[in-house]
Design an enzyme around this catalytic site. Structure first.
Site, PDB file in Angstrom:
ATOM      1  N   HIS A 195       0.832  -1.214   0.000  1.00 50.29           N
ATOM      2  CA  HIS A 195       0.000   0.000   0.000  1.00 50.29           C
ATOM      3  C   HIS A 195       0.861   1.256   0.000  1.00 50.29           C
ATOM      4  O   HIS A 195       0.423   2.314  -0.417  1.00 50.29           O
ATOM      5  CB  HIS A 195      -0.898   0.014   1.235  1.00 50.29           C
TER       6      HIS A 195
ATOM      7  N   HIS B  49       5.896   6.838   6.178  1.00 47.50           N
ATOM      8  CA  HIS B  49       5.530   6.286   4.872  1.00 47.50           C
ATOM      9  C   HIS B  49       5.082   7.444   3.992  1.00 47.50           C
ATOM     10  O   HIS B  49       4.893   8.567   4.465  1.00 47.50           O
ATOM     11  CB  HIS B  49       4.413   5.236   5.007  1.00 47.50           C
TER      12      HIS B  49
ATOM     13  N   HIS C  49       2.645   8.912   0.476  1.00 41.28           N
ATOM     14  CA  HIS C  49       1.493   8.776  -0.421  1.00 41.28           C
ATOM     15  C   HIS C  49       1.841   9.568  -1.674  1.00 41.28           C
ATOM     16  O   HIS C  49       2.471  10.634  -1.577  1.00 41.28           O
ATOM     17  CB  HIS C  49       0.239   9.353   0.230  1.00 41.28           C
TER      18      HIS C  49
ATOM     19  N   HIS D 204       4.004  10.995   5.847  1.00 42.70           N
ATOM     20  CA  HIS D 204       3.393  10.827   7.179  1.00 42.70           C
ATOM     21  C   HIS D 204       4.407  10.196   8.118  1.00 42.70           C
ATOM     22  O   HIS D 204       4.924   9.109   7.832  1.00 42.70           O
ATOM     23  CB  HIS D 204       2.157   9.931   7.094  1.00 42.70           C
TER      24      HIS D 204
ATOM     25  N   THR E   1      -5.804   6.855   7.635  1.00 37.34           N
ATOM     26  CA  THR E   1      -6.446   7.025   6.324  1.00 37.34           C
ATOM     27  C   THR E   1      -6.538   5.684   5.591  1.00 37.34           C
ATOM     28  O   THR E   1      -6.833   5.634   4.401  1.00 37.34           O
ATOM     29  CB  THR E   1      -5.645   8.011   5.439  1.00 37.34           C
TER      30      THR E   1
HETATM   31  N1  ETK Z   1      -1.945   7.258   6.531  1.00 33.67           N
HETATM   32  S1  ETK Z   1      -1.883   6.110   7.647  1.00 33.67           S
HETATM   33  O1  ETK Z   1      -0.968   6.477   8.689  1.00 33.67           O
HETATM   34  O2  ETK Z   1      -3.229   5.843   8.106  1.00 33.67           O
HETATM   35  C1  ETK Z   1      -1.304   4.649   6.891  1.00 33.67           C
HETATM   36  C2  ETK Z   1      -1.665   4.365   5.589  1.00 33.67           C
HETATM   37  F1  ETK Z   1      -2.455   5.203   4.873  1.00 33.67           F
HETATM   38  C3  ETK Z   1      -1.232   3.203   4.973  1.00 33.67           C
HETATM   39  F2  ETK Z   1      -1.637   2.907   3.734  1.00 33.67           F
HETATM   40  C4  ETK Z   1      -0.416   2.312   5.651  1.00 33.67           C
HETATM   41  S2  ETK Z   1       0.060   0.798   4.932  1.00 33.67           S
HETATM   42  C5  ETK Z   1      -1.443  -0.131   5.033  1.00 33.67           C
HETATM   43  C6  ETK Z   1      -1.688  -0.644   6.430  1.00 33.67           C
HETATM   44  C7  ETK Z   1      -0.652  -1.667   6.758  1.00 33.67           C
HETATM   45  C8  ETK Z   1      -0.557  -2.794   5.960  1.00 33.67           C
HETATM   46  C9  ETK Z   1       0.431  -3.742   6.288  1.00 33.67           C
HETATM   47  C10 ETK Z   1       1.303  -3.521   7.353  1.00 33.67           C
HETATM   48  C11 ETK Z   1       2.365  -4.524   7.685  1.00 33.67           C
HETATM   49  O3  ETK Z   1       2.399  -5.558   6.987  1.00 33.67           O
HETATM   50  O4  ETK Z   1       3.139  -4.243   8.632  1.00 33.67           O
HETATM   51  C12 ETK Z   1       1.182  -2.351   8.125  1.00 33.67           C
HETATM   52  C13 ETK Z   1       0.200  -1.412   7.814  1.00 33.67           C
HETATM   53  C14 ETK Z   1      -0.035   2.596   6.946  1.00 33.67           C
HETATM   54  F3  ETK Z   1       0.772   1.723   7.574  1.00 33.67           F
HETATM   55  C15 ETK Z   1      -0.469   3.755   7.577  1.00 33.67           C
HETATM   56  N2  ETK Z   1      -0.135   3.986   8.878  1.00 33.67           N
HETATM   57  C16 ETK Z   1      -0.252   2.925   9.842  1.00 33.67           C
HETATM   58  C17 ETK Z   1      -1.702   2.434   9.869  1.00 33.67           C
HETATM   59  C18 ETK Z   1      -1.919   0.981  10.126  1.00 33.67           C
HETATM   60  C19 ETK Z   1      -1.617   0.450  11.486  1.00 33.67           C
HETATM   61  C20 ETK Z   1      -1.427   1.463  12.587  1.00 33.67           C
HETATM   62  C21 ETK Z   1      -0.024   1.790  12.971  1.00 33.67           C
HETATM   63  C22 ETK Z   1       0.882   2.485  11.972  1.00 33.67           C
HETATM   64  C23 ETK Z   1       0.219   3.504  11.137  1.00 33.67           C
HETATM   65 ZN    ZN Z   2      -0.349   7.866   5.563  1.00 32.03          ZN
END
Ligand code: ETK
Ligand code: ZN
Length: 257
Positions: free
Chosen positions: A66, A92, A94, A117, A198
């Protein structure tokens, strides 16, 4: 599709079926209407501590299908700008595609080329898993990425590794570098609002900061971000942004006028 917890940006309208919070009233990202923000002089400049990581430190860089995630040591903290203590978890990005921009937040309807972010959790909420579920348990520092006249040297340690995590699910370790350089130089002017992750599970526990100053990268660097990574079934990982969500009466604060 729904059912086995797997999601994609293509089926974002179905997220609430599987992840109920995604249908909540405090969702992110949002459009920031600069005419409706409320000035608050209590919001102090953000001060970061511990971001200049020694090259001997090894950080995990992962393409999770993602986005590209750089895991950060909890020693990176926000020293000022929030009432609670926050510790870094990961950062990460976007982005869009060669056809269009890909920031998550928009300002007066304008979408920027990309968005970084940096995600934090409040250690007094217990473990990360508990913090994620507590209001204010998470904080995200967000900055817009914009095409500028030259390469941004601070992004090279990240961008030059992208081709090594081209495939979904691949991970590499990268040497520590100055993480602060990935953010704007001016951290004193920003918007602040309460919102959510998000991405599923869309927990409504995020204290958002969106910096006013953007980060400039060259066209080549933005293009590298847009054309290197692959997501599900080897499709290009592009346009990994959620559409802006309704404020449902929430107020956006600004510490500048
Ligand atoms: N904009 S955001 O901060 O909401 C965000 C995104 F938009 C994101 F798209 C992501 S990545 C998608 C969620 C994800 C998928 C797999 C794994 C793994 O395999 O470790 C981890 C996470 C992503 F990681 C995040 N941030 C993460 C949200 C998922 C879990 C909470 C803790 C870290 C923040
Ligand atoms: Zn994000």
């Amino acid at each position: 599709g729904p059912g086995h917890g797997h999601w994609s940006y293509a089926d974002k309208d179905e997220w609430p079926l599987e992840f109920p919070d995604c249908g909540g009233q405090m969702q992110s990202p949002i459009n920031i209407d600069t005419n409706s923000t409320i000035f608050s002089h209590e919001l102090q400049p953000v001060v970061l501590a511990g971001y200049n990581l020694d090259p001997s430190e090894r950080l995990s860089l992962m393409n999770n299908g993602h986005t590209v995630v750089l895991r950060l040591p909890g020693s990176l903290t926000i020293a000022s700008g929030y009432p609670q203590e926050y510790r870094a978890m990961q950062l990460h990005l976007h982005w869009g595609s060669p056809e269009g921009p890909g920031s998550e937040h928009t300002v007066d309807g304008r979408r920027y080329d990309g968005e970084i972010h940096v995600v934090y959790y409040n250690p007094s909420s217990g473990s990360i898993k508990e913090a994620m579920r507590q209001p204010g348990g998470l904080a995200v520092l967000a900055a817009f990425l914009q095409v500028g006249p030259e390469d941004n040297v601070h992004y090279q340690p990240l961008l030059e590794q992208l081709h090594k995590v081209q495939e979904e699910g691949t991970e590499r370790t990268v040497a520590g570098f100055n993480i602060e350089g990935l953010l704007p130089t001016n951290l004193s002017r920003y918007y602040r609002y309460s919102g959510s992750l998000t991405t599923p599970p869309c927990y409504q526990t995020v204290n958002w900061t969106v910096f006013n100053q953007t980060v400039l990268l060259s066209k080549e660097q933005i293009s590298l971000l847009e054309t290197t990574l692959q997501g599900d079934d080897d499709k290009d990982l592009q346009n990994n942004f959620r559409l802006t969500q309704s404020l449902h009466g929430r107020k956006v604060l600004a510490n500048f006028q």
